[in-house]
Design a protein around this motif. Structure first.
Motif, PDB file in Angstrom:
ATOM      1  N   TYR A 114       0.838  -1.210   0.000  1.00 55.24           N
ATOM      2  CA  TYR A 114       0.000   0.000   0.000  1.00 55.24           C
ATOM      3  C   TYR A 114       0.870   1.257   0.000  1.00 55.24           C
ATOM      4  N   THR A 115       1.929   1.223   0.804  1.00 54.60           N
ATOM      5  CA  THR A 115       2.819   2.383   0.893  1.00 54.60           C
ATOM      6  C   THR A 115       3.472   2.682  -0.444  1.00 54.60           C
ATOM      7  N   ARG A 116       3.923   1.634  -1.116  1.00 48.34           N
ATOM      8  CA  ARG A 116       4.665   1.855  -2.358  1.00 48.34           C
ATOM      9  C   ARG A 116       3.726   2.080  -3.547  1.00 48.34           C
ATOM     10  N   THR A 117       2.609   1.334  -3.631  1.00 44.89           N
ATOM     11  CA  THR A 117       1.777   1.405  -4.834  1.00 44.89           C
ATOM     12  C   THR A 117       0.740   2.524  -4.779  1.00 44.89           C
ATOM     13  N   GLN A 118       0.083   2.709  -3.625  1.00 44.12           N
ATOM     14  CA  GLN A 118      -0.963   3.738  -3.564  1.00 44.12           C
ATOM     15  C   GLN A 118      -0.423   5.097  -3.117  1.00 44.12           C
ATOM     16  N   LEU A 119       0.499   5.086  -2.135  1.00 43.59           N
ATOM     17  CA  LEU A 119       1.035   6.355  -1.648  1.00 43.59           C
ATOM     18  C   LEU A 119       2.307   6.764  -2.377  1.00 43.59           C
ATOM     19  N   GLY A 120       2.993   5.816  -3.034  1.00 38.46           N
ATOM     20  CA  GLY A 120       4.210   6.120  -3.767  1.00 38.46           C
ATOM     21  C   GLY A 120       5.370   6.523  -2.879  1.00 38.46           C
ATOM     22  N   LEU A 121       5.470   5.884  -1.694  1.00 36.87           N
ATOM     23  CA  LEU A 121       6.493   6.264  -0.717  1.00 36.87           C
ATOM     24  C   LEU A 121       7.395   5.074  -0.394  1.00 36.87           C
ATOM     25  N   ALA A 122       8.417   5.320   0.437  1.00 38.88           N
ATOM     26  CA  ALA A 122       9.425   4.303   0.749  1.00 38.88           C
ATOM     27  C   ALA A 122       9.226   3.742   2.152  1.00 38.88           C
ATOM     28  N   GLU A 123      10.243   2.950   2.612  1.00 39.68           N
ATOM     29  CA  GLU A 123      10.082   2.142   3.815  1.00 39.68           C
ATOM     30  C   GLU A 123       9.839   2.940   5.089  1.00 39.68           C
ATOM     31  N   GLU A 124      10.439   4.127   5.212  1.00 38.82           N
ATOM     32  CA  GLU A 124      10.229   4.887   6.439  1.00 38.82           C
ATOM     33  C   GLU A 124       8.776   5.322   6.588  1.00 38.82           C
ATOM     34  N   SER A 125       8.073   5.543   5.472  1.00 34.87           N
ATOM     35  CA  SER A 125       6.654   5.909   5.524  1.00 34.87           C
ATOM     36  C   SER A 125       5.803   4.706   5.919  1.00 34.87           C
ATOM     37  N   TYR A 126       6.187   3.529   5.450  1.00 39.53           N
ATOM     38  CA  TYR A 126       5.494   2.302   5.863  1.00 39.53           C
ATOM     39  C   TYR A 126       5.520   2.148   7.376  1.00 39.53           C
ATOM     40  N   SER A 127       6.660   2.414   7.985  1.00 36.44           N
ATOM     41  CA  SER A 127       6.765   2.251   9.437  1.00 36.44           C
ATOM     42  C   SER A 127       5.857   3.231  10.174  1.00 36.44           C
ATOM     43  N   PHE A 128       5.608   4.410   9.597  1.00 40.99           N
ATOM     44  CA  PHE A 128       4.710   5.358  10.239  1.00 40.99           C
ATOM     45  C   PHE A 128       3.269   4.847  10.225  1.00 40.99           C
ATOM     46  N   LEU A 129       2.878   4.154   9.165  1.00 40.78           N
ATOM     47  CA  LEU A 129       1.539   3.575   9.124  1.00 40.78           C
ATOM     48  C   LEU A 129       1.371   2.503  10.198  1.00 40.78           C
TER      49      LEU A 129
END
Length: 421
Positions: free
Chosen positions: A259-274
């Motif tokens: 979801y972080t990479r495909t829908q939000l277009g962000l990297a691993e540090e953003s995934y950890s915030f979710l």
């Protein structure tokens, strides 16, 4: 207003609480790092689902035996052994990744071994809590347990994100490890150290009337927990609805990397915030249960929890920015833990001591059974139709649970302590 921390006035529970909060933080650091490590290596959105199933699947297979073990042997001694085994597993994982030997299948095998340890650890810890507090504080203690678990869920992945950022700066200067590998090694090493806190706390806990070498006689069949719930319609129905809610809602955790990479277009540090936002919302849900939870409010808390999880999933499906997604992730976490803490306290209060380990093993097995049914299916569907569409389907399942509970509540059909259906 009642104190949300009143169970901490009991020394044994206070020691247990402080040790576990450190350990859970380390465990969530390891979990978040593992999921991103394998997703980074494989590029496959299904690998996080495989990891989670390997972690919880053994509880489904071994739960009745583990519950029988918890009713027969001293719970504190069992927990000391399982926590020491977790420590060794984390050390081995760190060494393998640091040495460049951590192929995805080998990591999956270590996660499966971790799951076998958890199959014994989880029902034993659940059944251990009533030994640490008097009955009148049990609802509060269950809420605090959920709070400390989700404190780790909130802090651990956030710390993982920070370590990954630091590793990105350091990796070019330390050799052949990539930034993700270096960050993962740091997370695994810190997790190993965190288990020392809970081992120290357990050594200082003394349960009156149970000497260290105490062994209880065999307390009947290991299936007595299943029979106990089958004979009590209210509690049995609650366990079934818990399975359904977890199967539809918890896959959000393993879908976050994709979801972080495909829908939000962000990297691993953003995934950890979710993941941290999910834990932060869960922390608030646990605090609400610990502070305001009473038998009279159970029905309302269960309905509100399922409804909040559904609303959060719908919001995630529509979100296109990290800020909005973080808010909805918190809503999912808060709803889930409000439901689960309330449900677990209902079961704990209804169960006699002689079958507590086996009944709580059924509860743990229910949570674990939702993993193959939910996480693997969600991962496959996300690969085919996209994460947002899967979130919408998951929300529908949560809405059905809320509606079923609402019908039960309007009929005045509430789980009551020790009453057969």
């Amino acid at each position: 207003m009642p104190s949300p921390f009143r169970s901490l006035r009991h020394p044994n529970y206070r020691r247990y609480f402080l040790g576990q909060i450190v350990s859970f933080t380390g465990s969530w650091m390891q979990s978040a790092a593992l999921m991103w490590l394998l997703y980074d290596r494989t590029g496959d959105v299904r690998w996080p689902s495989y990891l989670l199933v390997a972690q919880v699947g053994p509880t489904l297979l071994l739960g009745t035996w583990a519950g029988h073990l918890a009713d027969r042997w001293p719970k504190r001694d069992l927990i000391v052994r399982t926590q020491a085994a977790f420590l060794v597993n984390a050390v081995v994982l760190a060494v393998l990744v640091a040495g460049g030997w951590a192929a995805p299948l080998l990591v999956l095998a270590l996660q499966l071994l971790n799951g076998v340890i958890q199959a014994v650890d989880l029902p034993t810890r659940l059944a251990f809590v009533p030994d640490l507090v008097p009955r009148e504080d049990l609802i509060n203690a269950v809420g605090l347990n959920a709070m400390l678990f989700n404190s780790g869920r909130a802090v651990g992945p956030a710390a993982t994100g920070l370590l990954f950022l630091l590793a990105a700066e350091v990796a070019p200067h330390v050799g052949r490890l990539s930034a993700v590998e270096l960050g993962a090694v740091g997370c695994f090493a810190l997790n190993a150290v965190s288990f020392l806190a809970v081992l120290l706390a357990l050594r200082r806990i003394e349960i009156p009337g149970l000497p260290a070498d105490h062994v209880r006689p065999p307390p009947g069949s290991m299936w007595d927990g299943v029979r106990y719930l089958a004979g009590r319609r209210r509690l049995g129905g609650l366990v079934v609805l818990t399975f359904v809610l977890c199967a539809f809602a918890w896959p959000v955790l393993t879908l976050f990397p994709g979801y972080t990479r495909t829908q939000l277009g962000l990297a691993e540090e953003s995934y950890s915030f979710l993941v941290s936002a999910l834990g932060g919302g869960a922390l608030l849900g646990a605090l609400a249960c610990a502070t305001y939870g009473t038998p009279a409010r159970r029905g309302a808390f269960l309905v509100c929890g399922a409804a909040a999880a559904a609303a959060g999933l719908i919001g995630l499906a529509a979100a296109t920015s990290l800020t909005v997604a973080v808010g909805w992730a918190g809503c999912v976490g808060g709803g889930l833990i409000l439901f689960l803490s309330t449900g677990q306290s209902a079961v704990q209060l209804a169960v006699p001591d002689d079958v507590r380990g086996r009944v709580m093993a059924v509860w743990a097995m229910t949570l674990s059974a939702s993993a193959p049914a939910g996480h693997l299916l969600a991962g496959q569907l996300a690969d085919a139709v996209g994460v947002a569409a899967v979130f919408e389907g998951m929300a529908l399942g949560c809405i059905l649970v809320a509606c079923a509970l609402l019908v039960v509540l309007l009929k005045g059909f509430e789980p009551r302590e020790g009453v057969k259906g």
